[in-house]
Design a protein around this motif. Structure first.
Motif, PDB file in Angstrom:
ATOM      1  N   TRP A  34      36.726  24.824  17.451  1.00 28.54           N
ATOM      2  CA  TRP A  34      35.742  25.040  16.389  1.00 28.54           C
ATOM      3  C   TRP A  34      36.246  25.964  15.280  1.00 28.54           C
ATOM      4  CZ3 TRP A  34      34.692  24.588  21.534  1.00 28.54           C
ATOM      5  CH2 TRP A  34      33.883  23.497  21.897  1.00 28.54           C
ATOM      6  N   LEU A  35      37.479  26.433  15.373  1.00 29.69           N
ATOM      7  CA  LEU A  35      37.963  27.374  14.361  1.00 29.69           C
ATOM      8  C   LEU A  35      38.140  26.704  13.007  1.00 29.69           C
ATOM      9  CD1 LEU A  35      38.851  30.210  13.677  1.00 29.69           C
ATOM     10  CD2 LEU A  35      41.181  29.605  14.385  1.00 29.69           C
ATOM     11  N   SER A  36      38.639  25.473  12.994  1.00 25.99           N
ATOM     12  CA  SER A  36      38.854  24.787  11.715  1.00 25.99           C
ATOM     13  C   SER A  36      37.552  24.613  10.947  1.00 25.99           C
ATOM     14  CB  SER A  36      39.506  23.419  11.944  1.00 25.99           C
ATOM     15  OG  SER A  36      40.835  23.570  12.375  1.00 25.99           O
ATOM     16  N   ALA A  37      36.448  24.412  11.670  1.00 27.58           N
ATOM     17  CA  ALA A  37      35.157  24.260  10.996  1.00 27.58           C
ATOM     18  C   ALA A  37      34.762  25.541  10.273  1.00 27.58           C
ATOM     19  CB  ALA A  37      34.075  23.881  12.009  1.00 27.58           C
ATOM     20  N   GLU A  38      35.268  26.681  10.751  1.00 28.73           N
ATOM     21  CA  GLU A  38      34.917  27.963  10.144  1.00 28.73           C
ATOM     22  C   GLU A  38      35.861  28.345   9.009  1.00 28.73           C
ATOM     23  OE1 GLU A  38      34.135  32.571  11.568  1.00 28.73           O
ATOM     24  OE2 GLU A  38      33.405  30.881  12.733  1.00 28.73           O
ATOM     25  N   ILE A  39      37.147  28.088   9.168  1.00 32.54           N
ATOM     26  CA  ILE A  39      38.112  28.550   8.163  1.00 32.54           C
ATOM     27  C   ILE A  39      38.587  27.429   7.247  1.00 32.54           C
ATOM     28  CG2 ILE A  39      38.886  30.406   9.665  1.00 32.54           C
ATOM     29  CD1 ILE A  39      41.419  28.828  10.218  1.00 32.54           C
ATOM     30  N   GLY A  40      38.238  26.168   7.562  1.00 33.50           N
ATOM     31  CA  GLY A  40      38.590  25.047   6.701  1.00 33.50           C
ATOM     32  C   GLY A  40      40.011  24.554   6.913  1.00 33.50           C
TER      33      GLY A  40
ATOM     34  N   LYS B 142      46.473  28.756  22.170  1.00 35.93           N
ATOM     35  CA  LYS B 142      45.448  29.726  21.801  1.00 35.93           C
ATOM     36  C   LYS B 142      45.369  29.836  20.280  1.00 35.93           C
ATOM     37  CE  LYS B 142      45.994  30.602  26.222  1.00 35.93           C
ATOM     38  NZ  LYS B 142      47.381  30.915  26.473  1.00 35.93           N
ATOM     39  N   LEU B 143      44.193  30.085  19.779  1.00 37.18           N
ATOM     40  CA  LEU B 143      43.890  30.444  18.400  1.00 37.18           C
ATOM     41  C   LEU B 143      44.273  29.391  17.363  1.00 37.18           C
ATOM     42  CD1 LEU B 143      42.888  32.565  16.308  1.00 37.18           C
ATOM     43  CD2 LEU B 143      45.221  33.437  16.256  1.00 37.18           C
ATOM     44  N   ILE B 144      45.560  29.067  17.221  1.00 35.34           N
ATOM     45  CA  ILE B 144      46.036  28.260  16.094  1.00 35.34           C
ATOM     46  C   ILE B 144      45.421  26.866  16.166  1.00 35.34           C
ATOM     47  CG2 ILE B 144      48.062  27.433  14.866  1.00 35.34           C
ATOM     48  CD1 ILE B 144      47.935  30.473  15.100  1.00 35.34           C
ATOM     49  N   PRO B 145      44.696  26.431  15.117  1.00 33.59           N
ATOM     50  CA  PRO B 145      44.064  25.111  15.172  1.00 33.59           C
ATOM     51  C   PRO B 145      45.086  23.991  15.358  1.00 33.59           C
ATOM     52  CG  PRO B 145      43.180  26.414  13.351  1.00 33.59           C
ATOM     53  CD  PRO B 145      44.356  27.171  13.883  1.00 33.59           C
TER      54      PRO B 145
ATOM     55  N   GLY C 267      42.669  26.934   5.444  1.00 40.20           N
ATOM     56  CA  GLY C 267      42.831  28.100   6.307  1.00 40.20           C
ATOM     57  C   GLY C 267      43.635  27.772   7.551  1.00 40.20           C
ATOM     58  N   SER C 268      43.418  26.604   8.119  1.00 40.60           N
ATOM     59  CA  SER C 268      44.184  26.176   9.282  1.00 40.60           C
ATOM     60  C   SER C 268      45.659  26.015   8.929  1.00 40.60           C
ATOM     61  CB  SER C 268      43.622  24.858   9.821  1.00 40.60           C
ATOM     62  OG  SER C 268      42.272  25.009  10.235  1.00 40.60           O
ATOM     63  N   GLN C 269      45.933  25.463   7.749  1.00 38.54           N
ATOM     64  CA  GLN C 269      47.313  25.310   7.303  1.00 38.54           C
ATOM     65  C   GLN C 269      47.994  26.666   7.137  1.00 38.54           C
ATOM     66  OE1 GLN C 269      47.484  22.844   3.769  1.00 38.54           O
ATOM     67  NE2 GLN C 269      45.994  21.401   4.626  1.00 38.54           N
ATOM     68  N   VAL C 270      47.252  27.641   6.632  1.00 36.05           N
ATOM     69  CA  VAL C 270      47.812  28.983   6.463  1.00 36.05           C
ATOM     70  C   VAL C 270      48.213  29.560   7.811  1.00 36.05           C
ATOM     71  CG1 VAL C 270      47.277  31.358   5.794  1.00 36.05           C
ATOM     72  CG2 VAL C 270      46.598  29.465   4.314  1.00 36.05           C
ATOM     73  N   LEU C 271      47.316  29.463   8.806  1.00 36.73           N
ATOM     74  CA  LEU C 271      47.636  29.997  10.132  1.00 36.73           C
ATOM     75  C   LEU C 271      48.858  29.306  10.729  1.00 36.73           C
ATOM     76  CD1 LEU C 271      44.270  30.617  12.028  1.00 36.73           C
ATOM     77  CD2 LEU C 271      45.922  32.295  11.209  1.00 36.73           C
ATOM     78  N   ARG C 272      48.917  27.997  10.584  1.00 36.62           N
ATOM     79  CA  ARG C 272      50.063  27.267  11.137  1.00 36.62           C
ATOM     80  C   ARG C 272      51.362  27.640  10.421  1.00 36.62           C
ATOM     81  NH1 ARG C 272      46.092  23.011  11.895  1.00 36.62           N
ATOM     82  NH2 ARG C 272      46.544  22.151   9.819  1.00 36.62           N
ATOM     83  N   ALA C 273      51.264  27.885   9.106  1.00 37.91           N
ATOM     84  CA  ALA C 273      52.455  28.273   8.351  1.00 37.91           C
ATOM     85  C   ALA C 273      52.956  29.646   8.786  1.00 37.91           C
ATOM     86  CB  ALA C 273      52.148  28.266   6.852  1.00 37.91           C
TER      87      ALA C 273
END
Length: 525
Positions: free
Chosen positions: A492-498, A522-525, A501-507
């Motif tokens: 459900w994290l992607s629904a919150e950060i978009g 864990k954590l990273i969408p 935002g998911s791309q930023v975390l993965r980068a």
């Protein structure tokens, strides 16, 4: 801690007769406890590391263990799902446990793991309730637990600036003991306080029970040292800076997926000479919430401020001697707890201002006994969950946060989702709720649900959790306020950060951990 339950074995609790009567009346449960397998009866997943691997690891870190006892105690966290798995006779476990003593050892260890395709799970107190320390190998061939218990020192304290540097493996009680020797306190008291660590508090963006007075843990952090597979970062220094984005925020809440936090610089305060208490009764949850909002927006200054809804207040009153409240006065309403710290004059002024706002919102003061009783037993609730699970009663907590204007709607939606989802399994649900943390613009909701377990309790609760998590997101709440994301909230994290935002975390993950060895899943969408 116990491998199959919460905390110390000697602190285990038994269900009181009033609680047993309540369970029988509401859930139809009155059975005796069923013994779980002993540690010696559990079969662990086989060790995938070779003798050569273990020998090479011992060349880097002296403390390396692949014994069943050490592996079992790091086989996961303390969620209800974790504890339900402990009742089975087979357990997933890390392939070995390492206990480095220096950052250089961690750096060399991470290089070896990247070269050898071995996953690494940083481990503090093991108190995660969202799958944050589950030993998942992901795409790697094995997984090790990196236990930070040797990073257990107070590195320095600046008594003029009110700043201390603590090792990531320092537990909550150790932190208070180390700081109190200098006349200081951190003031961070989550329910996991007795066992969780400084590094864990930072990695999960923890929030303690005194957040109204001292803020969340991320508010206290002034600096971090983090070992990553690509190098060591030393972040922080000046109280505030405009030198670009605050890189500390990348690691606060990173849950061991971006690097290994080894030490944390923290704002500390001198030990308050006086603590005052007051408990309050409100006729209903909405009036109590309005009172807390008035205090949070006016700045009344309580150190602790909490409000239990009607159901939670009623359950608390099954043992009124422990709560210290008058049953006739509080019956049918809601109980609020406040505490105030400072000098006598400061604490008294804060209590009076808060009391005025509470009374204007329809509250009735119950005196200090209820708040003192709450403080005395505030770390004991997880032990009750163990006793409930032993008789086939599930007990789990969920937490979220939203704006004041959406608070009641979110509470209603989540309560309905819990009740309906559990009802599909044929069990009624007892849903309790309290406001645990407040801000000028909103507050957190902390829900406890008690229900009768069915034939497949792991699958049943997993389905309920998925339904309720979606209801939280759909109703405008955050998927987590202080328990963190882990593996349980990750969908459900992607629904919150978009998507961006998911791309930023993965980068960021790719830049710091290009091989993907740190805490997979864990954590990273």
């Amino acid at each position: 801690m116990r491998w199959d339950g919460w905390g110390s074995p000697e602190a285990a609790t038994e269900l009181s007769e009033p609680i047993r009567a309540l369970l029988s009346q509401v859930l139809g449960v009155s059975g005796d406890a069923v013994a779980a397998p002993a540690a010696t009866e559990v079969e662990l997943s086989p060790v995938r590391l070779t003798d050569t691997d273990l020998e090479e690891l011992r060349g880097i870190v002296a403390a390396v263990s692949s014994t069943d006892g050490d592996r079992l105690t790091r086989s996961g966290g303390k969620s209800t799902l974790d504890l339900l798995r402990r009742k089975t006779r087979t357990q997933d476990a890390p392939d070995c446990v390492v206990e480095p003593a220096t950052e250089e050892e961690i750096s060399e260890l991470l290089r070896w793991c990247a070269d050898s395709r071995v996953a690494v799970v940083p481990f503090g107190g093991g108190t995660s309730v969202v799958g944050g320390v589950d030993p998942e190998a992901g795409a790697m061939r094995a997984v090790i637990t990196l236990d930070l218990r040797r990073f257990d020192q107070l590195a320095s304290i600046d008594t003029v600036s009110g700043e201390a540097v603590l090792g990531a493996g320092v537990t909550g009680p150790q932190a208070e003991e180390l700081l109190s020797a200098h006349g200081f306190s951190l003031g961070h008291f989550p329910q996991s306080f007795q066992f969780a660590t400084i590094g864990g508090f930072a990695a999960t963006r923890s929030s303690g029970q005194a957040s109204a007075g001292y803020g969340r843990f991320d508010d206290m952090v002034t600096g971090l040292r983090v070992v990553t597979p690509t190098g060591i970062l030393d972040l922080g220094g000046a109280p505030k800076t405009a030198a670009g984005p605050d890189l500390r925020q990348l690691f606060l809440g990173s849950e061991g997926t971006l690097g290994v936090i080894t030490s944390v610089s923290l704002r500390v305060h001198r030990i308050a000479p006086v603590t005052l208490y007051d408990a309050w009764h409100f006729p209903d949850f909405d009036s109590g919430a309005a009172a807390l909002r008035a205090v949070a927006q006016t700045g009344g200054g309580p150190t602790v401020m909490r409000l239990s809804d009607e159901a939670e207040t009623g359950v608390n009153l099954t043992s009124p001697d422990k709560i210290g409240a008058d049953t006739e006065t509080t019956s049918g309403g809601c109980l609020a707890i406040t505490t105030f710290e400072g000098t006598e004059a400061v604490a008294r002024a804060r209590k009076e201002l808060t009391g005025t706002l509470m009374a204007e919102a329809g509250g009735t003061s119950l005196g200090d006994a209820g708040a003192q009783a709450w403080e005395h037993g505030r770390f004991n609730a997880p032990y009750l969950r163990d006793a409930l699970l032993a008789i086939g009663v599930g007990c789990e907590t969920l937490e979220t946060a939203t704006t004041w204007s959406n608070l009641t709607a979110l509470k209603v939606a989540v309560t309905a989702a819990l009740t309906e989802a559990i009802g599909r399994s044929g069990s009624p649900a007892l849903v309790l709720c309290h406001i645990s943390h407040t801000y000028p613009t909103g507050a957190s909701l902390y829900l406890t649900v008690v229900y009768r377990c069915g034939d497949d309790p792991i699958a049943e609760w997993s389905a309920v959790k998925a339904t309720v998590s979606q209801a939280i997101v759909d109703s405008g709440g955050t998927i987590t306020h202080h328990h963190a994301v882990g593996s349980d909230h990750r969908p459900w994290l992607s629904a919150e950060i978009g998507d961006v935002g998911s791309q930023v975390l993965r980068a960021v993950k790719s830049a710091l951990d290009p091989t993907g060895i740190l805490n997979p899943g864990k954590l990273i969408p």
